[in-house]
Write an enzyme that holds these catalytic residues in place. Sequence first.
Site, PDB file in Angstrom:
ATOM      1  N   CYS A   1       0.827  -1.195   0.000  1.00 45.76           N
ATOM      2  CA  CYS A   1       0.000   0.000   0.000  1.00 45.76           C
ATOM      3  C   CYS A   1       0.865   1.251   0.000  1.00 45.76           C
ATOM      4  O   CYS A   1       2.086   1.191   0.042  1.00 45.76           O
ATOM      5  CB  CYS A   1      -0.915  -0.002   1.227  1.00 45.76           C
ATOM      6  SG  CYS A   1      -1.899  -1.510   1.406  1.00 45.76           S
TER       7      CYS A   1
ATOM      8  N   LEU B   1      -3.706  -1.564  -1.490  1.00 42.31           N
ATOM      9  CA  LEU B   1      -3.633  -2.757  -2.325  1.00 42.31           C
ATOM     10  C   LEU B   1      -4.164  -3.894  -1.473  1.00 42.31           C
ATOM     11  O   LEU B   1      -3.546  -4.278  -0.479  1.00 42.31           O
ATOM     12  CB  LEU B   1      -2.196  -3.042  -2.759  1.00 42.31           C
ATOM     13  CG  LEU B   1      -1.986  -4.304  -3.614  1.00 42.31           C
ATOM     14  CD1 LEU B   1      -2.671  -4.165  -4.963  1.00 42.31           C
ATOM     15  CD2 LEU B   1      -0.502  -4.593  -3.796  1.00 42.31           C
TER      16      LEU B   1
ATOM     17  N   ASN C   1       1.255   0.159   5.800  1.00 46.09           N
ATOM     18  CA  ASN C   1       1.700  -0.466   4.553  1.00 46.09           C
ATOM     19  C   ASN C   1       2.439  -1.738   4.931  1.00 46.09           C
ATOM     20  O   ASN C   1       3.477  -1.672   5.597  1.00 46.09           O
ATOM     21  CB  ASN C   1       2.625   0.471   3.774  1.00 46.09           C
ATOM     22  CG  ASN C   1       3.325  -0.234   2.629  1.00 46.09           C
ATOM     23  OD1 ASN C   1       2.780  -1.142   2.021  1.00 46.09           O
ATOM     24  ND2 ASN C   1       4.552   0.179   2.344  1.00 46.09           N
ATOM     25  N   GLY C   2       1.930  -2.893   4.550  1.00 44.33           N
ATOM     26  CA  GLY C   2       2.656  -4.122   4.841  1.00 44.33           C
ATOM     27  C   GLY C   2       1.756  -5.279   5.184  1.00 44.33           C
ATOM     28  O   GLY C   2       0.547  -5.259   4.949  1.00 44.33           O
TER      29      GLY C   2
ATOM     30  N   THR D   1      23.548  -0.007  -9.963  1.00 44.99           N
ATOM     31  CA  THR D   1      23.146  -1.415  -9.955  1.00 44.99           C
ATOM     32  C   THR D   1      21.655  -1.578  -9.656  1.00 44.99           C
ATOM     33  O   THR D   1      21.009  -2.499 -10.162  1.00 44.99           O
ATOM     34  CB  THR D   1      23.987  -2.207  -8.933  1.00 44.99           C
ATOM     35  OG1 THR D   1      23.721  -3.599  -9.084  1.00 44.99           O
ATOM     36  CG2 THR D   1      23.662  -1.815  -7.508  1.00 44.99           C
TER      37      THR D   1
ATOM     38  N   ARG E   1      19.866  -0.870 -12.975  1.00 43.33           N
ATOM     39  CA  ARG E   1      20.082  -1.991 -13.903  1.00 43.33           C
ATOM     40  C   ARG E   1      19.135  -3.152 -13.604  1.00 43.33           C
ATOM     41  O   ARG E   1      18.571  -3.761 -14.504  1.00 43.33           O
ATOM     42  CB  ARG E   1      21.529  -2.482 -13.792  1.00 43.33           C
ATOM     43  CG  ARG E   1      22.572  -1.588 -14.375  1.00 43.33           C
ATOM     44  CD  ARG E   1      23.969  -2.150 -14.080  1.00 43.33           C
ATOM     45  NE  ARG E   1      25.040  -1.373 -14.685  1.00 43.33           N
ATOM     46  CZ  ARG E   1      26.326  -1.662 -14.546  1.00 43.33           C
ATOM     47  NH1 ARG E   1      26.693  -2.711 -13.820  1.00 43.33           N
ATOM     48  NH2 ARG E   1      27.242  -0.913 -15.128  1.00 43.33           N
TER      49      ARG E   1
END
Length: 572
Positions: A2, A51, A75-76, A316, A319
């Site tokens: 979320c 979510l 959130n979690g 990184t 990428r």
Amino acid sequence: MCGILAVLRVTENSQAKRSRIIELSRRLRHRGPDWSGLHYHQDCYLAHQRLAIVDPTSGDQPLYNEDKTVVVTVNGEIYNHKELRKKLQSHQFRTGSDCEVIAHLYEEHGEDFVDMLDGMFSFVLLDTRDNSFIAARDAIGITPLYIGWGLDGSIWFASEMKALSDDCERFMSFLPGHIYSSKSGGLRRWYNPPWFSEQIPLAPYEPLVLRKAFEKAVVKRLMTDVPFGVLLSGGLDSSLVASVASRYLVDSEAACQWGSQLHTFCIGLKGSPDLRAAREVADYLGTRHHEFHFTVQEGIDALEEVIYHTETYDVTTIRASTPMFLMSRKIKSLGVKMVLSGEGSDEIFGGYLYFHKAPNKEELHKETCAKIKALHLYDCLRANKSTSAWGLEARVPFLDKEFINIAMGIDPEWKMVRPDLGRIEKWILRNAFDDEQHPYLPKHILYRQKEQFSDGVGYSWIDGLKDHANRQVTDAMLANANFVYPENTPTTKEGYHYRTIFERFFPKNPARSTVPGGPSVACSTAKAVEWDAAWSNNLDPSGRAALGVHVAAFEETKAVADAPATNGPPVK
């Protein structure tokens, strides 16, 4: 996964302020497209973009205690919420949400309850009875959280920097394993595991204990009321996650809703090492496998979006985030909302190829501790933000608190690479799952050499990014980089290109300070670069920068791509 935004102690409490907070909260809607919520009390606002993973029908946020005097935006996922509910039987729960326990735990224990939570989380809790508040982030920083301060005396918390950067004078990444209390006015660490002191542990290596701890970590993350799967690159870590999930799925509650055949997902350039290995693992496990392809140009075209969503200019990270970002969009289009992923193993077990050069167990252990402590700036950031950009949640069983404590309590001598004893990187993890009677994986996959995600999707991906950057950044631009970007000065054209894009989205000084810097080889810390003198002339975060270790290392003097692995079985 979320999106949360909390603005507290504002001086202007008007409809215009409310509208502004709603507008800023919408910047997080990609994280939570299922529902939006807002609670305000006097000078405090708590917003949420949901979510829905657990209890999709009634778990909308913010969440409350019985009389709505305690408000929380989270959130979690709290994996032990059922066990906690049993200890809170005197409380009345309004929803089936796993996160509602936070409000009731606060009622029972005040601010000293965060360590009771087993999961990944960031939350802000408001006690309207005295207008006090707390904010906390999970132990490792799997979920993102930022803290900021406005000129009007307000304090802000947000899941992503983009929701507060415009309105805060100063902001920073909220430290993992910490809690902020308005009563004390500062941060304090709530997560204090034995390994955090970096003292050398002496516990013996017990393969079955390690195996069972990881299996438990995977199984608890099968908690879901929506379709899910596993990100499968074909490397050791993701393959073990898929193997354990597939083995235990049939007996899980999730199987009753979504069936007992596991879905797996992989992305790569056509013919890449990951695609071949992932297909073989999927066939071996009998999963329903989804293979996605992308081109170098498609990845380049997505760079600006990737940098906007990941909020970093680390080379990184970008990428590896780009193929993960593209894959997440494809996965979400299939109706899947949650995936398991293999992040964290390399940090815990010394799995990056530069660990081959660790001079002794003391240095190795300190490096693994440092890598875990920095995960929230690198792999956790990538895994969370690349997936949540499309409303997809990533769960990481290797970063389970109990599993980390067990793995980090083992005498690090067992993690040392010892070719004379047949031990390659992450040998203790490989050996723990090397079961001849009930094999988890094909032997050559179990002993496949470490391949960083940005390499495994196809070696031409990184080469293509460098070529693209060389066309965008001139020699003169790079020569003046220290004047243009005096903080974390980019040392390559690729790094310069990413920094330029980042600065367009996040031009404030505090924004650039949220991104770490320093020399690195094959994802090492700056300290570990000292382990091999040759590396100082070959600084690149790719695993192929580990000269003399990676089977396809960057070499100027000879081609070694077809040479056999020197420290373990080659990829087949």
